[in-house]
Design a protein around this motif. Structure first.
Motif, PDB file in Angstrom:
ATOM      1  N   VAL A   1       0.823  -1.206   0.000  1.00 22.70           N
ATOM      2  CA  VAL A   1       0.000   0.000   0.000  1.00 22.70           C
ATOM      3  C   VAL A   1       0.859   1.259   0.000  1.00 22.70           C
ATOM      4  O   VAL A   1       0.628   2.185  -0.769  1.00 22.70           O
ATOM      5  CB  VAL A   1      -0.969   0.000   1.203  1.00 22.70           C
ATOM      6  CG1 VAL A   1      -1.648   1.342   1.356  1.00 22.70           C
ATOM      7  CG2 VAL A   1      -2.010  -1.094   1.033  1.00 22.70           C
ATOM      8  N   TYR A   2       1.887   1.290   0.861  1.00 25.67           N
ATOM      9  CA  TYR A   2       2.614   2.541   1.047  1.00 25.67           C
ATOM     10  C   TYR A   2       3.828   2.711   0.143  1.00 25.67           C
ATOM     11  O   TYR A   2       4.329   3.828   0.003  1.00 25.67           O
ATOM     12  CB  TYR A   2       3.046   2.687   2.510  1.00 25.67           C
ATOM     13  CG  TYR A   2       1.869   2.881   3.422  1.00 25.67           C
ATOM     14  CD1 TYR A   2       1.096   4.026   3.335  1.00 25.67           C
ATOM     15  CD2 TYR A   2       1.523   1.919   4.360  1.00 25.67           C
ATOM     16  CE1 TYR A   2       0.005   4.210   4.153  1.00 25.67           C
ATOM     17  CE2 TYR A   2       0.435   2.096   5.186  1.00 25.67           C
ATOM     18  CZ  TYR A   2      -0.314   3.246   5.077  1.00 25.67           C
ATOM     19  OH  TYR A   2      -1.387   3.426   5.893  1.00 25.67           O
TER      20      TYR A   2
ATOM     21  N   MET B   1       3.198   5.228  -2.678  1.00 19.51           N
ATOM     22  CA  MET B   1       2.988   6.603  -2.221  1.00 19.51           C
ATOM     23  C   MET B   1       4.262   7.218  -1.642  1.00 19.51           C
ATOM     24  O   MET B   1       4.503   8.404  -1.818  1.00 19.51           O
ATOM     25  CB  MET B   1       1.873   6.626  -1.184  1.00 19.51           C
ATOM     26  CG  MET B   1       0.521   6.349  -1.787  1.00 19.51           C
ATOM     27  SD  MET B   1      -0.807   6.547  -0.630  1.00 19.51           S
ATOM     28  CE  MET B   1      -0.901   4.918   0.062  1.00 19.51           C
TER      29      MET B   1
ATOM     30  N   THR C   1      -6.786   0.952  -2.480  1.00 16.48           N
ATOM     31  CA  THR C   1      -6.333   2.084  -1.673  1.00 16.48           C
ATOM     32  C   THR C   1      -5.737   3.174  -2.545  1.00 16.48           C
ATOM     33  O   THR C   1      -5.983   4.372  -2.334  1.00 16.48           O
ATOM     34  CB  THR C   1      -5.297   1.615  -0.642  1.00 16.48           C
ATOM     35  OG1 THR C   1      -5.863   0.571   0.142  1.00 16.48           O
ATOM     36  CG2 THR C   1      -4.870   2.745   0.262  1.00 16.48           C
ATOM     37  N   LEU C   2      -4.965   2.784  -3.551  1.00 13.23           N
ATOM     38  CA  LEU C   2      -4.384   3.779  -4.455  1.00 13.23           C
ATOM     39  C   LEU C   2      -5.450   4.486  -5.284  1.00 13.23           C
ATOM     40  O   LEU C   2      -5.339   5.688  -5.541  1.00 13.23           O
ATOM     41  CB  LEU C   2      -3.354   3.125  -5.367  1.00 13.23           C
ATOM     42  CG  LEU C   2      -2.021   2.807  -4.715  1.00 13.23           C
ATOM     43  CD1 LEU C   2      -1.132   2.031  -5.666  1.00 13.23           C
ATOM     44  CD2 LEU C   2      -1.337   4.080  -4.286  1.00 13.23           C
TER      45      LEU C   2
ATOM     46  N   GLY D   1      -8.505   5.079  -4.306  1.00 13.36           N
ATOM     47  CA  GLY D   1      -9.111   6.042  -3.386  1.00 13.36           C
ATOM     48  C   GLY D   1      -8.198   7.215  -3.118  1.00 13.36           C
ATOM     49  O   GLY D   1      -8.650   8.365  -3.055  1.00 13.36           O
ATOM     50  N   TYR D   2      -6.912   6.958  -2.973  1.00 12.70           N
ATOM     51  CA  TYR D   2      -5.944   8.019  -2.714  1.00 12.70           C
ATOM     52  C   TYR D   2      -5.856   8.981  -3.896  1.00 12.70           C
ATOM     53  O   TYR D   2      -5.862  10.197  -3.727  1.00 12.70           O
ATOM     54  CB  TYR D   2      -4.575   7.403  -2.416  1.00 12.70           C
ATOM     55  CG  TYR D   2      -3.485   8.408  -2.193  1.00 12.70           C
ATOM     56  CD1 TYR D   2      -3.422   9.146  -1.021  1.00 12.70           C
ATOM     57  CD2 TYR D   2      -2.506   8.623  -3.161  1.00 12.70           C
ATOM     58  CE1 TYR D   2      -2.422  10.071  -0.805  1.00 12.70           C
ATOM     59  CE2 TYR D   2      -1.493   9.541  -2.956  1.00 12.70           C
ATOM     60  CZ  TYR D   2      -1.460  10.265  -1.783  1.00 12.70           C
ATOM     61  OH  TYR D   2      -0.471  11.178  -1.584  1.00 12.70           O
ATOM     62  N   PHE D   3      -5.769   8.420  -5.105  1.00 12.75           N
ATOM     63  CA  PHE D   3      -5.705   9.275  -6.278  1.00 12.75           C
ATOM     64  C   PHE D   3      -7.047   9.958  -6.553  1.00 12.75           C
ATOM     65  O   PHE D   3      -7.092  11.022  -7.160  1.00 12.75           O
ATOM     66  CB  PHE D   3      -5.271   8.486  -7.508  1.00 12.75           C
ATOM     67  CG  PHE D   3      -3.830   8.066  -7.468  1.00 12.75           C
ATOM     68  CD1 PHE D   3      -2.855   8.883  -6.939  1.00 12.75           C
ATOM     69  CD2 PHE D   3      -3.448   6.828  -7.954  1.00 12.75           C
ATOM     70  CE1 PHE D   3      -1.537   8.508  -6.893  1.00 12.75           C
ATOM     71  CE2 PHE D   3      -2.122   6.434  -7.926  1.00 12.75           C
ATOM     72  CZ  PHE D   3      -1.164   7.272  -7.390  1.00 12.75           C
TER      73      PHE D   3
ATOM     74  N   LYS E   1      -7.297  13.220  -4.579  1.00 18.93           N
ATOM     75  CA  LYS E   1      -6.340  14.256  -4.967  1.00 18.93           C
ATOM     76  C   LYS E   1      -7.035  15.253  -5.887  1.00 18.93           C
ATOM     77  O   LYS E   1      -8.193  15.110  -6.243  1.00 18.93           O
ATOM     78  CB  LYS E   1      -5.130  13.635  -5.686  1.00 18.93           C
ATOM     79  CG  LYS E   1      -4.231  12.853  -4.781  1.00 18.93           C
ATOM     80  CD  LYS E   1      -3.667  13.745  -3.732  1.00 18.93           C
ATOM     81  CE  LYS E   1      -2.195  13.535  -3.597  1.00 18.93           C
ATOM     82  NZ  LYS E   1      -1.627  14.407  -2.623  1.00 18.93           N
TER      83      LYS E   1
ATOM     84  N   GLY F   1      -7.521   8.644 -10.680  1.00 20.71           N
ATOM     85  CA  GLY F   1      -8.210   7.517 -10.047  1.00 20.71           C
ATOM     86  C   GLY F   1      -8.984   6.694 -11.057  1.00 20.71           C
ATOM     87  O   GLY F   1      -9.045   5.469 -10.972  1.00 20.71           O
TER      88      GLY F   1
END
Length: 144
Positions: free
Chosen positions: A62-63, A66, A121-122, A124-126, A129, A135
């Protein structure tokens, strides 16, 4: 830490040596109540180790996209854990319950699930933004 040092088995064996019967060699190598000597190895705690490994894979999957420095820390963690558990498997734990590789498919399923959660997760993260199109561009990655 305590897994490699074997603090708990050494303490239990010392208590066993003081409390249990020690007349013959056979009595010294047998369990007394719940106290085991060091000559009786413990079984590998698969459930707790698998839970920790799954957490490490989730963190790295996940991290790492990022913040790429996470890849270095998790790589160092994997190197240390691999060396430690390799030592434990060779010298400490008994090799009698060998599954013949049947757990490999379970491990692959866990890794695939971790990768899918990381992709979601990526997305959702994108998505939160400033560029929501990034996304949407990840949707084909999840579909395939």
């Amino acid at each position: 830490g305590f897994e490699l040092l074997r603090v708990l088995p050494v303490v239990i064996a010392a208590i066993r040596r003081l409390v249990g019967p020690n007349l013959t060699e056979e009595e010294r190598n047998k369990s007394y109540m719940w106290l085991n000597p060091l000559s009786i190895p413990y079984q590998f705690p698969f459930s707790s180790i698998c839970a920790h490994a799954t957490t490490y894979f989730m963190v790295s999957f996940v991290y790492s996209p990022m913040s790429p420095i996470t890849s270095y820390f998790m790589g160092f963690c994997y190197i240390l854990l691999g060396a430690g558990y390799r030592h434990q498997f060779i010298h400490i734990y008994p090799n009698k319950p060998d599954s013949g590789g049947k757990l490999w498919t379970e491990f692959i399923n866990i890794v695939q699930t971790c990768m899918l959660i990381a992709e979601l997760t990526l997305v959702g993260y994108f998505g939160i933004k400033n560029e929501p199109s990034s996304g949407l561009l990840m949707v084909p990655l999840i579909v395939t």
